[in-house]
Design a protein around this motif. Structure first.
Motif, PDB file in Angstrom:
ATOM      1  N   PRO A 176       0.795  -1.231   0.000  1.00  0.00           N
ATOM      2  CA  PRO A 176       0.000   0.000   0.000  1.00  0.00           C
ATOM      3  C   PRO A 176       0.829   1.284   0.000  1.00  0.00           C
ATOM      4  CG  PRO A 176       0.151  -0.836   2.220  1.00  0.00           C
ATOM      5  CD  PRO A 176       0.897  -1.828   1.355  1.00  0.00           C
ATOM      6  N   THR A 177       2.104   1.186  -0.312  1.00  0.00           N
ATOM      7  CA  THR A 177       2.983   2.362  -0.256  1.00  0.00           C
ATOM      8  C   THR A 177       3.635   2.631  -1.605  1.00  0.00           C
ATOM      9  OG1 THR A 177       4.968   1.094   0.355  1.00  0.00           O
ATOM     10  CG2 THR A 177       3.538   1.851   2.150  1.00  0.00           C
ATOM     11  N   GLU A 178       4.163   3.852  -1.759  1.00  0.00           N
ATOM     12  CA  GLU A 178       5.160   4.155  -2.772  1.00  0.00           C
ATOM     13  C   GLU A 178       6.466   4.409  -2.042  1.00  0.00           C
ATOM     14  OE1 GLU A 178       2.511   5.831  -6.481  1.00  0.00           O
ATOM     15  OE2 GLU A 178       3.328   7.297  -5.092  1.00  0.00           O
ATOM     16  N   ASP A 179       7.553   4.023  -2.669  1.00  0.00           N
ATOM     17  CA  ASP A 179       8.819   3.903  -1.947  1.00  0.00           C
ATOM     18  C   ASP A 179       9.890   4.833  -2.521  1.00  0.00           C
ATOM     19  OD1 ASP A 179       7.464   1.867  -0.615  1.00  0.00           O
ATOM     20  OD2 ASP A 179       8.177   0.356  -2.049  1.00  0.00           O
ATOM     21  N   PHE A 180      10.758   5.290  -1.627  1.00  0.00           N
ATOM     22  CA  PHE A 180      11.771   6.270  -1.987  1.00  0.00           C
ATOM     23  C   PHE A 180      13.073   5.960  -1.246  1.00  0.00           C
ATOM     24  CE2 PHE A 180       7.609   8.081  -2.447  1.00  0.00           C
ATOM     25  CZ  PHE A 180       7.663   8.805  -3.628  1.00  0.00           C
ATOM     26  N   GLU A 181      14.149   6.470  -1.790  1.00  0.00           N
ATOM     27  CA  GLU A 181      15.466   6.349  -1.167  1.00  0.00           C
ATOM     28  C   GLU A 181      15.994   7.751  -0.863  1.00  0.00           C
ATOM     29  OE1 GLU A 181      20.044   4.887  -2.225  1.00  0.00           O
ATOM     30  OE2 GLU A 181      18.360   4.164  -3.446  1.00  0.00           O
ATOM     31  N   LEU A 182      16.176   8.050   0.408  1.00  0.00           N
ATOM     32  CA  LEU A 182      16.708   9.346   0.817  1.00  0.00           C
ATOM     33  C   LEU A 182      18.208   9.371   0.538  1.00  0.00           C
ATOM     34  CD1 LEU A 182      16.332  12.107   2.257  1.00  0.00           C
ATOM     35  CD2 LEU A 182      16.764  10.897   4.419  1.00  0.00           C
ATOM     36  N   VAL A 183      18.650  10.334  -0.279  1.00  0.00           N
ATOM     37  CA  VAL A 183      20.067  10.402  -0.630  1.00  0.00           C
ATOM     38  C   VAL A 183      20.745  11.682  -0.146  1.00  0.00           C
ATOM     39  CG1 VAL A 183      19.982   8.827  -2.577  1.00  0.00           C
ATOM     40  CG2 VAL A 183      19.436  11.226  -2.959  1.00  0.00           C
ATOM     41  N   ARG A 184      19.968  12.715   0.148  1.00  0.00           N
ATOM     42  CA  ARG A 184      20.522  13.940   0.713  1.00  0.00           C
ATOM     43  C   ARG A 184      19.533  14.497   1.727  1.00  0.00           C
ATOM     44  NH1 ARG A 184      24.008  16.861  -2.578  1.00  0.00           N
ATOM     45  NH2 ARG A 184      24.213  18.242  -0.784  1.00  0.00           N
ATOM     46  N   SER A 185      20.041  14.912   2.889  1.00  0.00           N
ATOM     47  CA  SER A 185      19.173  15.535   3.878  1.00  0.00           C
ATOM     48  C   SER A 185      19.961  16.554   4.669  1.00  0.00           C
ATOM     49  CB  SER A 185      18.572  14.494   4.822  1.00  0.00           C
ATOM     50  OG  SER A 185      17.697  15.123   5.750  1.00  0.00           O
ATOM     51  N   LEU A 186      19.398  17.735   4.789  1.00  0.00           N
ATOM     52  CA  LEU A 186      19.987  18.793   5.594  1.00  0.00           C
ATOM     53  C   LEU A 186      19.233  18.970   6.906  1.00  0.00           C
ATOM     54  CD1 LEU A 186      21.003  19.359   2.622  1.00  0.00           C
ATOM     55  CD2 LEU A 186      21.229  21.736   3.314  1.00  0.00           C
ATOM     56  N   VAL A 187      18.320  18.033   7.187  1.00  0.00           N
ATOM     57  CA  VAL A 187      17.599  18.034   8.453  1.00  0.00           C
ATOM     58  C   VAL A 187      17.757  16.672   9.107  1.00  0.00           C
ATOM     59  CG1 VAL A 187      15.908  19.749   7.708  1.00  0.00           C
ATOM     60  CG2 VAL A 187      15.431  17.317   7.344  1.00  0.00           C
ATOM     61  N   GLU A 188      17.573  16.633  10.407  1.00  0.00           N
ATOM     62  CA  GLU A 188      17.636  15.366  11.119  1.00  0.00           C
ATOM     63  C   GLU A 188      16.366  14.564  10.862  1.00  0.00           C
ATOM     64  OE1 GLU A 188      18.438  15.810  15.223  1.00  0.00           O
ATOM     65  OE2 GLU A 188      20.334  16.892  14.937  1.00  0.00           O
ATOM     66  N   THR A 189      16.535  13.283  10.636  1.00  0.00           N
ATOM     67  CA  THR A 189      15.397  12.402  10.428  1.00  0.00           C
ATOM     68  C   THR A 189      15.779  11.012  10.886  1.00  0.00           C
ATOM     69  OG1 THR A 189      13.764  11.638   8.810  1.00  0.00           O
ATOM     70  CG2 THR A 189      16.055  11.789   8.056  1.00  0.00           C
ATOM     71  N   SER A 190      14.785  10.179  11.100  1.00  0.00           N
ATOM     72  CA  SER A 190      15.017   8.800  11.527  1.00  0.00           C
ATOM     73  C   SER A 190      14.571   7.850  10.430  1.00  0.00           C
ATOM     74  CB  SER A 190      14.238   8.502  12.817  1.00  0.00           C
ATOM     75  OG  SER A 190      14.687   9.328  13.880  1.00  0.00           O
ATOM     76  N   ILE A 191      15.432   6.883  10.120  1.00  0.00           N
ATOM     77  CA  ILE A 191      15.146   5.882   9.102  1.00  0.00           C
ATOM     78  C   ILE A 191      14.700   4.600   9.796  1.00  0.00           C
ATOM     79  CG2 ILE A 191      16.117   4.580   7.166  1.00  0.00           C
ATOM     80  CD1 ILE A 191      15.941   7.611   6.691  1.00  0.00           C
ATOM     81  N   PRO A 192      13.623   3.950   9.358  1.00  0.00           N
ATOM     82  CA  PRO A 192      12.824   4.247   8.161  1.00  0.00           C
ATOM     83  C   PRO A 192      11.825   5.380   8.385  1.00  0.00           C
ATOM     84  CG  PRO A 192      11.950   2.324   9.264  1.00  0.00           C
ATOM     85  CD  PRO A 192      13.205   2.684  10.003  1.00  0.00           C
ATOM     86  N   GLU A 193      11.425   6.003   7.277  1.00  0.00           N
ATOM     87  CA  GLU A 193      10.460   7.094   7.304  1.00  0.00           C
ATOM     88  C   GLU A 193       9.150   6.633   6.659  1.00  0.00           C
ATOM     89  OE1 GLU A 193      13.328  10.961   6.439  1.00  0.00           O
ATOM     90  OE2 GLU A 193      12.544   9.802   4.738  1.00  0.00           O
ATOM     91  N   ASP A 194       8.080   7.372   6.942  1.00  0.00           N
ATOM     92  CA  ASP A 194       6.821   7.175   6.220  1.00  0.00           C
ATOM     93  C   ASP A 194       6.302   8.500   5.652  1.00  0.00           C
ATOM     94  OD1 ASP A 194       5.920   8.507   8.468  1.00  0.00           O
ATOM     95  OD2 ASP A 194       4.586   6.899   9.155  1.00  0.00           O
ATOM     96  N   ASP A 195       7.188   9.488   5.567  1.00  0.00           N
ATOM     97  CA  ASP A 195       6.795  10.836   5.157  1.00  0.00           C
ATOM     98  C   ASP A 195       8.007  11.511   4.523  1.00  0.00           C
ATOM     99  OD1 ASP A 195       5.751  13.412   4.891  1.00  0.00           O
ATOM    100  OD2 ASP A 195       5.751  13.837   7.047  1.00  0.00           O
ATOM    101  N   LEU A 196       7.841  12.014   3.291  1.00  0.00           N
ATOM    102  CA  LEU A 196       8.948  12.720   2.632  1.00  0.00           C
ATOM    103  C   LEU A 196       9.336  13.993   3.370  1.00  0.00           C
ATOM    104  CD1 LEU A 196       7.960  12.431  -1.155  1.00  0.00           C
ATOM    105  CD2 LEU A 196       9.382  10.893   0.210  1.00  0.00           C
ATOM    106  N   PHE A 197       8.432  14.515   4.193  1.00  0.00           N
ATOM    107  CA  PHE A 197       8.697  15.749   4.932  1.00  0.00           C
ATOM    108  C   PHE A 197       9.119  15.488   6.377  1.00  0.00           C
ATOM    109  CE2 PHE A 197       5.943  16.980   1.431  1.00  0.00           C
ATOM    110  CZ  PHE A 197       6.580  18.113   0.942  1.00  0.00           C
ATOM    111  N   ALA A 198       9.482  14.254   6.690  1.00  0.00           N
ATOM    112  CA  ALA A 198       9.975  13.953   8.029  1.00  0.00           C
ATOM    113  C   ALA A 198      11.207  14.806   8.321  1.00  0.00           C
ATOM    114  CB  ALA A 198      10.323  12.468   8.147  1.00  0.00           C
ATOM    115  N   GLY A 199      11.182  15.522   9.446  1.00  0.00           N
ATOM    116  CA  GLY A 199      12.279  16.415   9.797  1.00  0.00           C
ATOM    117  C   GLY A 199      12.146  17.801   9.208  1.00  0.00           C
TER     118      GLY A 199
END
Length: 324
Positions: free
Chosen positions: A294-317
Motif C-alpha cells: 500500500p505504499t510508494e517507496d523512496f530512497e533518501l540520498v541527501r538531507s539537511l535536516v535530522e530524520t530517523s530511518i525508516p520514514e513514512d513521510d517525505l517531509f519527516a524532519g
C-alpha cells in the motif's frame, strides 16, 4: 516525425520567486507551506512514478510541482488502439502536451516544462548515436540551469528524482538524474547561475524507487495466492536478466498512499498514447495492491535536516522547521 520544438520559458506566474536580495534562504524559513518538486524526464513519468504520493500530499495541502524535462516527442505509441495512425504520429508533441494537461489536472499538481527535446530510446547492436540536440547530449552544467531556475522560483523543501541508472537506463532518465543532483547544490550557491533567481536550499532529495524486486514479488505472490494469473511472470524474467546491471534500491521511506491508487491510474491512463489500458500495469486489482503493497517507496540520498530511518513521510524532519 517530430513536432515543433517546445521553446523554454521562464517559470510561470504561479511559481514566481520571492526576492530576498540575493541571500541564501532554505526550507527552515518559518511559516512556509510545504512544497514538493518531482523532476521527471517525460510526460507520463509523473503518473507512473510517485503519482499516488503526490495526490495524497496535494489533498493534505502540500504545494506540488512536477518539472518535466522533455516533451516526449520521440516516445513510442504503446496503446494498440492508437498505433499506426498518421494523425497521431504527425502531431505527437501537441498530443503529449494535451495528455500532460489532463494528467496534472487529475493529480492536482502544478507542472512546468524545461523544454528539452526527447532523446528517444536507442535500440540495436551496436546502439545508434543519439540525435543531435537532444536532452541527453546537453552539457550537464548548461541543462542544470533551467532546473535551478525552477528550484529558485518554486522553493521546494523536498525534491524527488531518479537514481544514477535513471530507474531504467533511458538516456533521458539518466540525464534527469544528473541535472537534479547538480541543481540541488547549485540552487543554493549565490555564485552559480546568477541570472536564474535568488538562491534557495532544498532540504531533502530522494530517488523515486518505483519498482523494486520486493514489491513485484509481493504483488505476484498476492495474485497467485488468490488463484489469479499474475502479470509479472515475464517482467520478473526480464528483471532477473538485467539484475546484475542494476543496484538494489535502498528503500528508506515508504509513503502510505493506497487510497490514492485510483487517481494514480486515472492520471496514467490520461497519457493515452503511452499506455495500454489493458496492459500489465493495471492487471492487479487495486484492493489486492492495497493489501499487498500500500505504499510508494523512496530512497533518501541527501538531507539537511535530522530524520530517523525508516520514514513514512517525505517531509519527516522538515515539517517542524518549515511550519514553525
Amino acid at each position: 516525425m517530430l513536432g515543433p520544438r517546445r521553446a523554454w520559458r521562464p517559470p510561470s506566474k504561479c511559481c514566481r520567486p520571492i526576492r530576498n536580495n540575493g541571500s541564501v534562504t532554505d526550507g527552515t524559513t518559518g511559516g512556509d507551506a510545504l512544497r514538493l518538486m518531482a523532476v521527471h524526464a517525460h510526460p507520463d513519468d509523473e503518473s507512473s512514478k510517485g503519482a499516488a504520493t503526490m495526490a495524497r500530499y496535494v489533498d493534505e495541502g502540500v504545494d506540488v510541482l512536477v518539472v518535466t524535462c522533455t516533451g516526449g516527442e520521440r516516445g513510442s505509441i504503446l496503446n494498440p488502439a492508437l498505433q499506426h495512425r498518421a494523425d497521431i504520429e504527425a502531431n505527437i508533441a501537441e498530443i503529449r502536451e494535451a495528455e500532460m494537461r489532463r494528467a496534472r489536472e487529475i493529480l492536482g499538481v502544478h507542472q512546468e516544462w524545461l523544454g528539452f527535446v526527447d532523446s528517444g530510446l536507442p535500440e540495436g547492436d551496436p546502439l545508434p548515436p543519439l540525435p543531435e540536440g537532444c536532452f541527453a547530449l546537453q552539457p550537464v552544467e548548461v541543462a542544470a540551469e533551467r532546473l535551478v531556475a525552477q528550484i529558485r522560483t518554486f522553493r521546494p523543501h523536498v525534491i524527488t528524482t531518479y537514481d544514477e541508472n535513471g530507474g531504467y537506463p533511458h538516456p533521458d532518465h539518466i540525464m534527469c538524474h544528473k541535472i537534479s543532483m547538480a541543481a540541488f547544490d547549485a540552487a543554493a550557491d549565490p555564485d552559480a547561475y546568477p541570472d536564474a533567481g535568488d538562491p534557495w536550499q532544498p532540504l531533502k532529495l530522494y530517488y523515486d524507487v518505483g519498482w523494486s524486486r520486493d514489491r513485484m514479488m509481493a504483488l505476484h505472490g498476492a495474485m497467485v495466492e488468490r488463484g489469479l494469473e499474475s502479470p509479472y511472470e515475464e517482467v520478473m524474467q526480464r528483471w532477473s536478466e538485467s539484475e546484475e546491471k542494476r543496484r538494489e534500491p535502498k528503500i528508506t521511506t515508504r509513503v502510505p498512499c493506497g487510497k490514492w491508487f485510483e487517481r494514480r491510474d486515472a492520471a496514467l491512463i490520461a497519457h493515452a498514447t503511452q499506455v495500454d489500458p489493458d496492459g500489465w500495469f493495471f492487471k492487479v486489482p487495486l484492493d489486492i495492491q492495497r493489501d499487498a503493497w500500500p505504499t510508494e517507496d523512496f530512497e533518501l540520498v541527501r538531507s539537511l535536516v535530522e530524520t530517523s530511518i525508516p520514514e513514512d513521510d517525505l517531509f519527516a524532519g522538515v515539517r517542524e522547521k518549515a511550519l514553525a
